[in-house]
Design a protein around this motif. Structure first.
Motif, PDB file in Angstrom:
ATOM      1  N   LEU A  87      -9.948 -10.559 -33.141  1.00  0.00           N
ATOM      2  CA  LEU A  87      -8.883 -10.097 -32.634  1.00  0.00           C
ATOM      3  C   LEU A  87      -7.883  -9.437 -33.488  1.00  0.00           C
ATOM      4  O   LEU A  87      -7.426  -8.448 -33.536  1.00  0.00           O
ATOM      5  CB  LEU A  87      -7.879 -11.218 -31.622  1.00  0.00           C
ATOM      6  N   SER A  88      -7.685 -10.163 -34.700  1.00  0.00           N
ATOM      7  CA  SER A  88      -6.928  -9.842 -35.783  1.00  0.00           C
ATOM      8  C   SER A  88      -7.338  -8.549 -36.433  1.00  0.00           C
ATOM      9  O   SER A  88      -6.666  -7.750 -36.690  1.00  0.00           O
ATOM     10  CB  SER A  88      -6.625 -10.938 -36.960  1.00  0.00           C
ATOM     11  N   LEU A  93      -4.422  -6.537 -38.106  1.00  0.00           N
ATOM     12  CA  LEU A  93      -3.816  -7.560 -39.035  1.00  0.00           C
ATOM     13  C   LEU A  93      -4.468  -7.845 -40.087  1.00  0.00           C
ATOM     14  O   LEU A  93      -4.071  -8.514 -40.911  1.00  0.00           O
ATOM     15  CB  LEU A  93      -3.224  -8.440 -38.037  1.00  0.00           C
ATOM     16  N   LEU A  94      -5.914  -7.783 -40.076  1.00  0.00           N
ATOM     17  CA  LEU A  94      -6.750  -8.284 -41.193  1.00  0.00           C
ATOM     18  C   LEU A  94      -7.830  -7.523 -41.528  1.00  0.00           C
ATOM     19  O   LEU A  94      -8.092  -6.222 -40.413  1.00  0.00           O
ATOM     20  CB  LEU A  94      -7.261  -9.459 -40.434  1.00  0.00           C
ATOM     21  N   ARG A 120      -0.328  -0.277 -35.459  1.00  0.00           N
ATOM     22  CA  ARG A 120       0.135  -1.287 -34.791  1.00  0.00           C
ATOM     23  C   ARG A 120       1.572  -1.030 -33.923  1.00  0.00           C
ATOM     24  O   ARG A 120       1.542  -1.348 -32.577  1.00  0.00           O
ATOM     25  CB  ARG A 120       0.550  -2.539 -35.625  1.00  0.00           C
ATOM     26  N   ARG A 121       2.486  -0.151 -34.592  1.00  0.00           N
ATOM     27  CA  ARG A 121       3.728  -0.011 -33.913  1.00  0.00           C
ATOM     28  C   ARG A 121       3.587   0.913 -32.947  1.00  0.00           C
ATOM     29  O   ARG A 121       3.991   0.746 -32.008  1.00  0.00           O
ATOM     30  CB  ARG A 121       4.647   0.422 -35.217  1.00  0.00           C
ATOM     31  N   PHE A 126       1.026  -6.684 -28.470  1.00  0.00           N
ATOM     32  CA  PHE A 126       0.572  -8.262 -28.692  1.00  0.00           C
ATOM     33  C   PHE A 126       1.100  -9.195 -27.615  1.00  0.00           C
ATOM     34  O   PHE A 126       2.289  -8.979 -27.606  1.00  0.00           O
ATOM     35  CB  PHE A 126       0.735  -8.622 -29.923  1.00  0.00           C
ATOM     36  N   PHE A 128       1.187 -13.430 -27.554  1.00  0.00           N
ATOM     37  CA  PHE A 128       0.751 -14.450 -28.359  1.00  0.00           C
ATOM     38  C   PHE A 128       0.702 -15.735 -27.606  1.00  0.00           C
ATOM     39  O   PHE A 128       1.579 -15.826 -26.641  1.00  0.00           O
ATOM     40  CB  PHE A 128       1.624 -14.748 -29.771  1.00  0.00           C
ATOM     41  N   GLN A 129       0.020 -16.818 -28.091  1.00  0.00           N
ATOM     42  CA  GLN A 129      -0.044 -17.930 -27.629  1.00  0.00           C
ATOM     43  C   GLN A 129       1.355 -18.662 -27.284  1.00  0.00           C
ATOM     44  O   GLN A 129       1.302 -19.260 -26.216  1.00  0.00           O
ATOM     45  CB  GLN A 129      -1.108 -18.901 -28.354  1.00  0.00           C
ATOM     46  N   ARG A 130       1.968 -18.669 -28.215  1.00  0.00           N
ATOM     47  CA  ARG A 130       3.039 -19.316 -28.392  1.00  0.00           C
ATOM     48  C   ARG A 130       4.576 -18.359 -28.130  1.00  0.00           C
ATOM     49  O   ARG A 130       5.401 -18.540 -28.491  1.00  0.00           O
ATOM     50  CB  ARG A 130       3.513 -20.209 -29.414  1.00  0.00           C
ATOM     51  N   GLN A 132       6.190 -16.226 -28.923  1.00  0.00           N
ATOM     52  CA  GLN A 132       6.774 -15.770 -30.141  1.00  0.00           C
ATOM     53  C   GLN A 132       8.096 -14.811 -30.047  1.00  0.00           C
ATOM     54  O   GLN A 132       8.155 -13.722 -30.586  1.00  0.00           O
ATOM     55  CB  GLN A 132       5.656 -14.903 -31.194  1.00  0.00           C
ATOM     56  N   LEU A 133       8.762 -15.184 -29.085  1.00  0.00           N
ATOM     57  CA  LEU A 133      10.052 -14.675 -28.721  1.00  0.00           C
ATOM     58  C   LEU A 133      10.977 -14.760 -29.852  1.00  0.00           C
ATOM     59  O   LEU A 133      11.026 -15.881 -30.594  1.00  0.00           O
ATOM     60  CB  LEU A 133      10.673 -14.709 -27.466  1.00  0.00           C
ATOM     61  N   ILE A 134      11.953 -13.876 -30.170  1.00  0.00           N
ATOM     62  CA  ILE A 134      12.915 -13.846 -31.085  1.00  0.00           C
ATOM     63  C   ILE A 134      14.211 -14.825 -30.689  1.00  0.00           C
ATOM     64  O   ILE A 134      14.853 -14.398 -29.733  1.00  0.00           O
ATOM     65  CB  ILE A 134      13.266 -12.751 -31.928  1.00  0.00           C
ATOM     66  N   ARG A 193       7.268  -7.528 -23.236  1.00  0.00           N
ATOM     67  CA  ARG A 193       7.465  -7.011 -24.762  1.00  0.00           C
ATOM     68  C   ARG A 193       6.195  -6.145 -25.008  1.00  0.00           C
ATOM     69  O   ARG A 193       6.521  -5.135 -25.752  1.00  0.00           O
ATOM     70  CB  ARG A 193       7.688  -7.907 -25.634  1.00  0.00           C
ATOM     71  N   ASP A 205      -3.420 -13.146 -27.360  1.00  0.00           N
ATOM     72  CA  ASP A 205      -4.319 -14.290 -28.060  1.00  0.00           C
ATOM     73  C   ASP A 205      -3.846 -15.638 -26.853  1.00  0.00           C
ATOM     74  O   ASP A 205      -2.837 -15.981 -26.818  1.00  0.00           O
ATOM     75  CB  ASP A 205      -3.667 -14.446 -29.481  1.00  0.00           C
TER      76      ASP A 205
END
Lengths: 259, 375
Positions: A87-88, A93-94, A120-121, A126, A128-130, A132-134, A193, A205
């Motif tokens: 996925l990365s 990302l990788l 990416r932009r 994306f 994410f599992q958690r 990842q909100l700010i 988002r 993910d």
């Protein structure tokens, strides 16, 4: 939810009609297979090794992968099988050790760091599992971030973000902080988002890993709807067998290779 | 948007924001108060000159400090008065001596003798007692701020200076010596009596030039005619007196070190605060990177946060400095903060805060956006 939900999707939503010039209705697998033009993501002969304790360990071994516009592909497999690494690499990302990655007919694996950032932009959303909100930004501003990264003014981005939050059932939570929302609501915000720019490629993910069964299903329903609206080619990494029914295609990976 | 993210993420963690602000405020206050005390102290080195109402000071060749005169023949003043452009010239005497205290102790004093009715060199203003106190028999004027050192002399009280009887005729306020020895003002003739000095000598000639006359050219002419003297404009002699203490005592170094320490503490606190905030949000930065934020945008975000902390901290720090100055500044411990110091300290602290943002940036720079997919 039926195993393949490519039919009977909700009507196209006004938000994406307005925003997503690349939006398209989802198609059946048969349709997709016949339309090479809609192949948004193509990865061939992907190899990746990590050095663990000084010993190289091959995580991905000559993997080929592709997705079509509007298709939702699930990557499944045990822990350490290489799902997240793939996925990365697909998400720029990788870097892979060898092989090629194409997004929208553009080869991206040889791009510089800043060019990959730009890919990416512009092209990738994306989830994410958690979540990842700010923290500190309310739901509306969190959803607006990718738009502002594309140069949309904050006011316009907020307006569009508000519309999308209403679309995902969080119209009344626009001004709420992430820490005041439930995990299910947070993941809805994260979904909004991810799709607000109507990306060509959507990478998720383990989107239900932090949610209970009911919330997980709601999020997946919503994800399927949003994918249908945006026409994004979608790759979902998951361990969760309860949500496999939402996949157009399931790819099982083990020891760095697809089964 | 980055300003929005910078501001809101800062505000969302008020504990750390407060710690950062305290660092900046501490730096601003410390730099300004230290600097103010420094300038206040230095200002005392030239108080007699600054308040002398004279245009030119003439003293022995090589004069370097108003409190340490080397005497010159008094009759030279006639030659000075004859120089074109000199409108007025008055002699002044300064001697060290000792004043007796009621408990039998002695306190060193600096006796300043001025001609009665002289308009030049009269640095003091009477705040207590008669204006013409010096015309009283044995009359001297002391400063209220030196009351404690002189054991609280009362108006009319008799003391001894150099074994000669004097009477406290009046008091002034705020004319303090850079040294620990208080100024005692008296008449020109009485000063020489008190200090048992040479009546044919004076410490300085204070000169007022006629309107429109160039002071430098008068100084030049005085030096040419008298040879063995130094003639300086008041501004130059004030600066020379200040420089004397600066260069011979290392006071600049000690105050500078304390000021630098304040800046260093501010730097560490702001840097540490921003670093802690970044560590706390490292996965958010990884997320931003994953979503396509460039290095430049990340730098901008961190710089914006530093700048916000700095600007708010500087504003609060300056207000606090004003308050502290208003409450604590006294003639004895004057806090004289020149305007340039406010601007300099603000610019310095802002620069340091921006520099401090490089520390968290180095941490963020090393964050791999791929890490956000690793749980």
């Amino acid at each position: 939810m039926p195993a393949n939900q490519t039919t009977g999707m909700p009507q196209a939503m006004p938000y994406f009609q307005a925003v997503a010039s690349n939006s398209m209705n989802r198609k059946s697998n048969a349709d997709i297979a016949g339309e090479e033009d809609h192949r948004v993501l193509l990865a061939t002969n992907i190899c990746k090794s990590y050095s663990i304790g000084g010993e190289p360990r091959r995580v991905l071994d000559d993997v080929d992968f592709h997705t079509y516009a509007g298709e939702m592909v699930f990557l499944c497999g045990p822990s350490g099988s290489g799902k997240s690494t793939l996925l990365s690499i697909l998400g720029c990302l990788l870097e892979c050790d060898s092989g090629e990655v194409w997004i929208d007919n553009r080869r991206v694996d040889q791009l510089s760091v800043s060019e990959r950032t730009n890919v990416r932009r512009r092209n990738i959303g994306f989830v994410f599992q958690r979540f990842q909100l700010i923290r500190g930004l309310n739901a509306e501003d969190n959803v607006a971030v990718p738009l502002t990264l594309q140069g949309v003014s904050l006011n316009d981005a907020r307006e569009r973000s508000g519309e999308l939050l209403s679309r995902v059932g969080l119209g009344l939570h626009r001004k709420q902080q992430p820490n005041a929302m439930s995990p299910g609501q947070c993941q809805r915000v994260a979904l909004a988002r991810a799709v607000i720019t109507a990306p060509r490629l959507l990478l998720a993910d383990e989107p239900t890993a932090a949610l209970d069964g009911k919330s997980g299903n709601e999020v997946m329903e919503l994800l399927a709807e949003l994918v249908a609206d945006t026409g994004s080619a979608t790759v979902v990494v998951t361990h969760d067998p309860r949500i496999l029914g939402y996949a157009d295609r399931v790819c099982e990976i083990e020891n760095g290779q697809f089964k | 948007m980055f300003w929005n993210i910078a501001l809101r993420t800062l505000l969302s963690d008020r504990g750390k924001l407060l710690a950062g602000l305290v660092g900046v405020i501490f730096s601003v206050v410390l730099v300004n108060i230290q600097g103010g005390l420094f300038f206040g102290l230095l200002h005392k080195a030239s108080l007699l000159v600054d308040h002398s109402n004279a245009d030119i000071w003439v003293g022995h060749r090589g004069m370097h400090n108003v409190d340490f005169p080397h005497h010159i023949p008094e009759h030279w003043i006639h030659r000075v008065r004859s120089i074109p452009g000199v409108a007025q010239a008055e002699p002044m005497r300064i001697y060290f001596s000792e004043m007796s205290l009621p408990n039998g102790d002695f306190e060193g004093v600096m006796v300043v003798g001025l001609k009665e009715g002289a308009s030049l060199g009269r640095a003091y203003k009477i705040t207590e007692g008669p204006e013409d106190g010096l015309s009283y028999t044995d009359g001297v004027v002391v400063d209220q701020c030196d009351d404690q050192k002189l054991s609280y002399p009362e108006i009319g009280e008799t003391r001894e200076i150099g074994g000669r009887r004097v009477q406290i005729a009046a008091k002034c306020y705020g004319i303090l010596s850079f040294l620990v020895t208080p100024y005692v003002f008296t008449t020109y003739d009485r000063a020489v009596d008190i200090a048992d000095g040479d009546p044919s000598m004076a410490s300085y000639f204070l000169i007022r030039v006629a309107p429109g006359i160039d002071r430098e050219s008068v100084c030049e002419e005085i030096r040419r005619r008298l040879g063995d003297v130094t003639a300086m404009t008041s501004e130059d002699y004030a600066a020379t007196s200040v420089k004397f203490w600066m260069t011979r005592t290392g006071i600049g170094l000690s105050f500078g070190a304390a000021t630098a320490l304040g800046l260093l503490v501010g730097l560490v606190m702001v840097g540490q605060t921003l670093y802690a905030m970044v560590l706390d949000r490292i996965s958010e930065f990884a997320t931003l990177k994953a979503m396509g934020s460039t290095e430049r945008e990340i730098v901008l975000l961190l710089t914006a946060q530093s700048a916000l902390v700095a600007v708010v901290g500087i504003c609060i720090g300056l207000v606090l400095t004003f308050v502290i100055q208003a409450i604590l500044s006294t003639p004895r411990a004057a806090i004289d903060i020149p305007v340039f110091l406010y601007f300099t300290s603000a610019a310095l602290v802002l620069s340091i805060c921006l520099f401090a943002s490089t520390l968290p940036y180095l941490r963020v720079r090393s964050v791999d956006p791929h890490s956000v997919l690793q749980g």
